[in-house]
Design an enzyme around this catalytic site. Sequence first.
Site, short mmCIF file in Angstrom:
data_model
loop_
_atom_site.label_atom_id
_atom_site.label_comp_id
_atom_site.label_asym_id
_atom_site.label_seq_id
_atom_site.Cartn_x
_atom_site.Cartn_y
_atom_site.Cartn_z
N TYR A 1 -5.11 5.52 9.90
CA TYR A 1 -4.26 4.99 8.82
C TYR A 1 -4.09 6.03 7.71
CZ TYR A 1 -2.73 1.58 5.25
OH TYR A 1 -2.04 0.90 4.28
N ALA A 2 -5.20 6.70 7.32
CA ALA A 2 -5.12 7.71 6.26
C ALA A 2 -4.21 8.86 6.68
CB ALA A 2 -6.52 8.24 5.94
P1 NAP Z 1 1.51 -7.06 6.46
O1 NAP Z 1 1.39 -8.34 5.70
O2 NAP Z 1 0.61 -6.80 7.59
O3 NAP Z 1 3.03 -6.97 6.99
C1 NAP Z 1 3.41 -5.92 7.79
C2 NAP Z 1 4.89 -6.05 8.09
O4 NAP Z 1 5.24 -4.99 8.99
C3 NAP Z 1 5.26 -7.34 8.76
O5 NAP Z 1 6.53 -7.77 8.29
C4 NAP Z 1 5.35 -6.94 10.24
O6 NAP Z 1 6.27 -7.77 10.93
C5 NAP Z 1 5.92 -5.55 10.11
N1 NAP Z 1 5.71 -4.69 11.26
C6 NAP Z 1 4.53 -4.34 11.85
N2 NAP Z 1 4.76 -3.55 12.88
C7 NAP Z 1 6.11 -3.37 12.96
C8 NAP Z 1 6.96 -2.64 13.81
N3 NAP Z 1 6.47 -1.91 14.83
N4 NAP Z 1 8.30 -2.71 13.61
C9 NAP Z 1 8.81 -3.44 12.59
N5 NAP Z 1 8.05 -4.15 11.74
C10 NAP Z 1 6.72 -4.11 11.93
O7 NAP Z 1 1.45 -5.78 5.48
P2 NAP Z 1 1.27 -5.68 3.87
O8 NAP Z 1 -0.16 -5.89 3.56
O9 NAP Z 1 2.32 -6.45 3.18
O10 NAP Z 1 1.56 -4.09 3.70
C11 NAP Z 1 2.88 -3.59 3.68
C12 NAP Z 1 2.83 -2.06 3.61
O11 NAP Z 1 2.08 -1.66 2.46
C13 NAP Z 1 2.15 -1.42 4.81
O12 NAP Z 1 2.80 -0.21 5.13
C14 NAP Z 1 0.75 -1.15 4.30
O13 NAP Z 1 0.15 -0.07 4.98
C15 NAP Z 1 1.02 -0.81 2.85
N6 NAP Z 1 -0.14 -1.05 1.97
C16 NAP Z 1 -0.66 -2.31 1.86
C17 NAP Z 1 -1.73 -2.54 1.00
C18 NAP Z 1 -2.33 -3.91 0.82
O14 NAP Z 1 -3.30 -4.04 0.05
N7 NAP Z 1 -1.82 -4.94 1.46
C19 NAP Z 1 -2.28 -1.46 0.29
C20 NAP Z 1 -1.72 -0.19 0.43
C21 NAP Z 1 -0.63 0.00 1.27
P3 NAP Z 1 5.86 -8.61 12.26
O15 NAP Z 1 4.56 -9.29 11.97
O16 NAP Z 1 7.02 -9.52 12.46
O17 NAP Z 1 5.73 -7.60 13.35
#
Ligand code: NAP
Length: 249
Positions: free
Chosen positions: A157-158
């Site tokens: 991930y990093a």
């Molecule tokens: P999440 O709730 O897990 O949602 C991930 C989203 O990505 C879902 O809509 C999922 O859709 C979609 N997705 C996954 N694989 C995919 C693919 N191959 N093609 C198209 N869509 C895909 O994530 P989140 O926590 O909101 O995080 C969103 C972003 O912010 C991510 O990039 C994460 O790394 C980053 N981030 C999050 C945090 C945190 O604290 N949450 C912190 C730092 C960075 P489906 O389920 O329909 O596949």
Amino acid sequence: MSSLLQNKIALVTGASRGIGAGIAAELARIGAHVIINHLQTPEEAESVARRIIQDGGSATVRCFDVSDSAAVKHDVEELEEQVGPIGIVVNNAGIVRDRSFRKMSADEWHAVLGVNLNGAMHVCSAVVNSMASRGYGRIVNISSFVAQAGNFGQTNYAASKAGMIGFSRALALELAPHGVTVNCVCPGFIETEMWRSIPEQMRESILKRIPQARVGSVSEVAAAVRFLVDEGSYITGQTLNVNGGIFIG
Ligand code: NAP
């Protein structure tokens, strides 16, 4: 409902929930037509779109796998024919496959790089020529503080999220003469399903590491993206940290 982004079309990948859904709602609130991409959760994506429309915005749902370059190219071409040229892209789709490096399989490594980093590349590749030819584009890549600080069990991930930062800087240089900006937003711990799934004891110890002593909200990340899209005409190649101070640099 404001009309700052009226006539602009914004593609937000991974917008069926969490941070992506918040970004889509925020861009719709200021007038963009948002394309809500997802892969596996059509009901969630439709419900994000319904809420946006109920609030007076406009949205289209589109399922495709960002890690599949042919699918991305095909779907972006079709969307541009059906909805219009995409002027704003937020590469937000992301996955984790956490494991300490000594136990991590090559599949776990490639899966994470494939969605998080290659996915952003595929989407950018599908939109940049049309953005450059029209002299306008806003690309925001959602990285993570883990790219900057590291995190146990998250080498894949990093690497993917650090790759997004380098990618954004280099792409920003190439696209600057064409009116296209490329920036990263690095969230810290954000109040999403992922945060809520962490055992309470671990959450408490994480909170002790955050100088602001709280997790961030989805709307705080969405506001940073909105700023870069709407007011960031002279900001490119930058990394905007939205992390409560957990990494300062
Ligand atoms: P999440 O709730 O897990 O949602 C991930 C989203 O990505 C879902 O809509 C999922 O859709 C979609 N997705 C996954 N694989 C995919 C693919 N191959 N093609 C198209 N869509 C895909 O994530 P989140 O926590 O909101 O995080 C969103 C972003 O912010 C991510 O990039 C994460 O790394 C980053 N981030 C999050 C945090 C945190 O604290 N949450 C912190 C730092 C960075 P489906 O389920 O329909 O596949």
